[in-house]
Design a protein around this motif. Structure first.
Motif, mmCIF file in Angstrom:
data_model
loop_
_atom_site.group_PDB
_atom_site.id
_atom_site.type_symbol
_atom_site.label_atom_id
_atom_site.label_comp_id
_atom_site.label_asym_id
_atom_site.label_seq_id
_atom_site.Cartn_x
_atom_site.Cartn_y
_atom_site.Cartn_z
ATOM 1 N N LYS A 8 -2.520 5.591 -1.841
ATOM 2 C CA LYS A 8 -1.523 6.063 -0.879
ATOM 3 C C LYS A 8 -1.822 5.464 0.483
ATOM 4 N N LEU A 9 -0.782 5.011 1.123
ATOM 5 C CA LEU A 9 -0.882 4.520 2.489
ATOM 6 C C LEU A 9 -0.945 5.723 3.413
ATOM 7 N N ASP A 10 -1.877 5.737 4.362
ATOM 8 C CA ASP A 10 -1.941 6.878 5.271
ATOM 9 C C ASP A 10 -0.973 6.672 6.445
ATOM 10 N N ASP A 11 -0.952 7.609 7.371
ATOM 11 C CA ASP A 11 -0.014 7.569 8.491
ATOM 12 C C ASP A 11 -0.250 6.399 9.447
ATOM 13 N N ARG A 101 4.752 4.931 1.043
ATOM 14 C CA ARG A 101 3.485 5.671 0.965
ATOM 15 C C ARG A 101 2.712 5.387 -0.325
ATOM 16 N N ASP A 102 3.403 5.341 -1.467
ATOM 17 C CA ASP A 102 2.733 5.171 -2.766
ATOM 18 C C ASP A 102 2.644 3.699 -3.144
ATOM 19 N N VAL A 103 1.427 3.262 -3.419
ATOM 20 C CA VAL A 103 1.188 1.864 -3.767
ATOM 21 C C VAL A 103 0.332 1.780 -5.033
ATOM 22 N N VAL A 104 0.272 0.580 -5.570
ATOM 23 C CA VAL A 104 -0.630 0.259 -6.672
ATOM 24 C C VAL A 104 -1.358 -1.018 -6.266
ATOM 25 N N ILE A 105 -2.679 -0.977 -6.351
ATOM 26 C CA ILE A 105 -3.499 -2.160 -6.110
ATOM 27 C C ILE A 105 -3.944 -2.658 -7.480
ATOM 28 N N ALA A 112 -6.280 -10.022 -5.775
ATOM 29 C CA ALA A 112 -5.721 -8.693 -6.008
ATOM 30 C C ALA A 112 -4.303 -8.716 -5.453
ATOM 31 N N GLU A 113 -3.501 -7.764 -5.861
ATOM 32 C CA GLU A 113 -2.152 -7.621 -5.338
ATOM 33 C C GLU A 113 -1.939 -6.174 -4.931
ATOM 34 N N ILE A 114 -1.109 -5.986 -3.921
ATOM 35 C CA ILE A 114 -0.725 -4.660 -3.472
ATOM 36 C C ILE A 114 0.782 -4.547 -3.668
ATOM 37 N N TRP A 115 1.186 -3.533 -4.417
ATOM 38 C CA TRP A 115 2.588 -3.347 -4.778
ATOM 39 C C TRP A 115 3.098 -1.988 -4.311
ATOM 40 N N SER A 116 4.383 -1.917 -4.053
ATOM 41 C CA SER A 116 5.057 -0.624 -3.974
ATOM 42 C C SER A 116 4.926 -0.007 -5.365
ATOM 43 N N ALA A 117 4.597 1.276 -5.444
ATOM 44 C CA ALA A 117 4.425 1.923 -6.756
ATOM 45 C C ALA A 117 5.696 1.813 -7.589
#
Length: 142
Positions: A8-11, A101-105, A112-117
Protein backbone atom coordinates in the motif's frame (compact mmCIF):
# COMPACT_ATOMS: atom_id res chain seq x y z
CA UNK A 1 14.26 -11.02 -8.26
CA UNK A 2 11.17 -13.13 -8.04
CA UNK A 3 7.83 -13.09 -6.28
CA UNK A 4 4.69 -11.02 -5.94
CA UNK A 5 4.17 -8.67 -3.00
CA UNK A 6 0.97 -6.71 -2.33
CA UNK A 7 1.66 -3.31 -0.79
CA UNK A 8 0.00 0.00 0.00
CA UNK A 9 1.17 3.47 -0.85
CA UNK A 10 1.09 5.71 2.22
CA UNK A 11 -0.13 9.32 2.34
CA UNK A 12 3.35 10.59 1.42
CA UNK A 13 3.61 8.39 -1.71
CA UNK A 14 5.98 5.96 0.01
CA UNK A 15 6.16 2.20 -0.45
CA UNK A 16 7.70 -0.36 1.86
CA UNK A 17 10.48 -2.50 0.32
CA UNK A 18 9.51 -6.17 0.75
CA UNK A 19 12.07 -8.01 2.91
CA UNK A 20 12.87 -10.52 0.17
CA UNK A 21 13.85 -7.73 -2.25
CA UNK A 22 15.94 -5.57 0.11
CA UNK A 23 19.28 -7.25 -0.43
CA UNK A 24 18.72 -7.58 -4.17
CA UNK A 25 17.77 -3.92 -4.66
CA UNK A 26 20.55 -2.62 -2.45
CA UNK A 27 20.85 0.67 -0.60
CA UNK A 28 19.86 2.74 -3.63
CA UNK A 29 17.91 1.85 -6.77
CA UNK A 30 16.12 3.60 -9.61
CA UNK A 31 12.44 3.65 -10.57
CA UNK A 32 11.19 4.79 -13.96
CA UNK A 33 8.48 4.28 -16.55
CA UNK A 34 7.80 0.71 -17.57
CA UNK A 35 5.61 -1.37 -19.83
CA UNK A 36 4.87 -5.08 -19.70
CA UNK A 37 2.72 -6.69 -22.39
CA UNK A 38 1.39 -3.28 -23.41
CA UNK A 39 0.33 -2.34 -19.87
CA UNK A 40 1.81 0.56 -17.91
CA UNK A 41 3.79 -0.12 -14.77
CA UNK A 42 7.00 1.13 -13.18
CA UNK A 43 10.32 -0.64 -13.57
CA UNK A 44 12.81 -0.83 -10.71
CA UNK A 45 16.51 -1.16 -11.55
CA UNK A 46 19.40 -1.92 -9.24
CA UNK A 47 22.19 0.65 -9.21
CA UNK A 48 24.41 -1.66 -11.31
CA UNK A 49 21.69 -2.27 -13.92
CA UNK A 50 20.92 1.46 -14.05
CA UNK A 51 24.59 2.26 -14.68
CA UNK A 52 24.63 -0.27 -17.55
CA UNK A 53 21.44 1.27 -18.98
CA UNK A 54 23.05 4.72 -18.87
CA UNK A 55 26.24 3.49 -20.50
CA UNK A 56 24.27 1.81 -23.29
CA UNK A 57 22.25 4.97 -23.86
CA UNK A 58 25.32 7.20 -23.89
CA UNK A 59 27.03 4.87 -26.38
CA UNK A 60 24.23 5.40 -28.91
CA UNK A 61 24.71 7.98 -31.63
CA UNK A 62 22.59 11.04 -30.89
CA UNK A 63 20.46 10.22 -33.96
CA UNK A 64 19.38 6.95 -32.30
CA UNK A 65 18.47 8.43 -28.91
CA UNK A 66 14.72 8.46 -29.37
CA UNK A 67 12.21 10.48 -27.39
CA UNK A 68 10.80 7.40 -25.67
CA UNK A 69 14.26 6.33 -24.51
CA UNK A 70 14.96 9.82 -23.20
CA UNK A 71 11.68 9.77 -21.27
CA UNK A 72 12.89 6.74 -19.33
CA UNK A 73 15.72 8.87 -17.91
CA UNK A 74 13.78 12.13 -17.67
CA UNK A 75 11.12 10.50 -15.49
CA UNK A 76 13.43 8.35 -13.37
CA UNK A 77 13.94 8.82 -9.68
CA UNK A 78 16.72 7.53 -7.47
CA UNK A 79 15.33 5.84 -4.37
CA UNK A 80 17.13 5.43 -1.08
CA UNK A 81 14.91 3.66 1.47
CA UNK A 82 14.65 5.14 4.96
CA UNK A 83 15.25 3.17 8.18
CA UNK A 84 11.79 1.58 7.88
CA UNK A 85 12.66 0.49 4.30
CA UNK A 86 10.21 2.94 2.72
CA UNK A 87 10.93 4.84 -0.49
CA UNK A 88 9.09 7.68 -2.16
CA UNK A 89 7.62 7.68 -5.66
CA UNK A 90 7.05 10.86 -7.63
CA UNK A 91 3.55 11.86 -8.63
CA UNK A 92 4.39 11.75 -12.34
CA UNK A 93 5.44 8.08 -12.03
CA UNK A 94 2.31 7.22 -10.08
CA UNK A 95 0.14 8.99 -12.67
CA UNK A 96 1.86 7.22 -15.58
CA UNK A 97 1.20 3.77 -14.10
CA UNK A 98 -2.26 4.64 -12.77
CA UNK A 99 -1.16 3.76 -9.26
CA UNK A 100 -3.41 4.60 -6.36
CA UNK A 101 -3.17 3.26 -2.82
CA UNK A 102 -3.06 -0.50 -3.58
CA UNK A 103 -0.05 -1.76 -5.50
CA UNK A 104 1.72 -5.00 -6.33
CA UNK A 105 5.50 -5.21 -6.44
CA UNK A 106 6.72 -8.10 -8.59
CA UNK A 107 10.15 -9.53 -9.24
CA UNK A 108 10.88 -10.04 -12.93
CA UNK A 109 14.26 -11.67 -13.44
CA UNK A 110 16.83 -8.86 -13.04
CA UNK A 111 14.35 -6.09 -12.30
CA UNK A 112 11.25 -5.49 -10.25
CA UNK A 113 8.02 -3.83 -11.33
CA UNK A 114 5.50 -1.76 -9.44
CA UNK A 115 1.90 -2.08 -10.62
CA UNK A 116 -1.49 -0.70 -9.74
CA UNK A 117 -3.16 -3.66 -7.98
CA UNK A 118 -6.14 -3.47 -10.37
CA UNK A 119 -3.94 -3.29 -13.47
CA UNK A 120 -1.84 -6.25 -12.28
CA UNK A 121 -4.99 -8.31 -11.62
CA UNK A 122 -6.15 -7.60 -15.18
CA UNK A 123 -2.67 -8.46 -16.52
CA UNK A 124 -2.69 -11.79 -14.67
CA UNK A 125 -6.23 -12.63 -15.77
CA UNK A 126 -5.32 -11.96 -19.38
CA UNK A 127 -2.05 -13.88 -19.36
CA UNK A 128 -2.57 -16.70 -16.89
CA UNK A 129 -3.78 -19.25 -19.43
CA UNK A 130 -2.27 -22.64 -20.23
CA UNK A 131 -1.56 -21.55 -23.81
CA UNK A 132 0.26 -18.37 -22.85
CA UNK A 133 2.20 -20.10 -20.07
CA UNK A 134 3.31 -22.84 -22.45
CA UNK A 135 4.40 -20.28 -25.05
CA UNK A 136 6.35 -18.39 -22.37
CA UNK A 137 8.08 -21.55 -21.16
CA UNK A 138 9.02 -22.48 -24.70
CA UNK A 139 10.38 -18.97 -25.33
CA UNK A 140 12.85 -19.32 -22.45
CA UNK A 141 13.88 -22.81 -23.46
CA UNK A 142 11.88 -24.97 -21.06
Amino acid sequence: MIGKYPAKLDDKNRLFVPAKLRSELGEAFFVTLGVNCGRRCLTVYTDADWQTLQENYNALPISQRGAATSLIFINATECTPDKQFRFMLTQNLLDFAGIGRDVVIVGRAGQAEIWSADEFAAFEAENLTPEKLLASLEAIGL
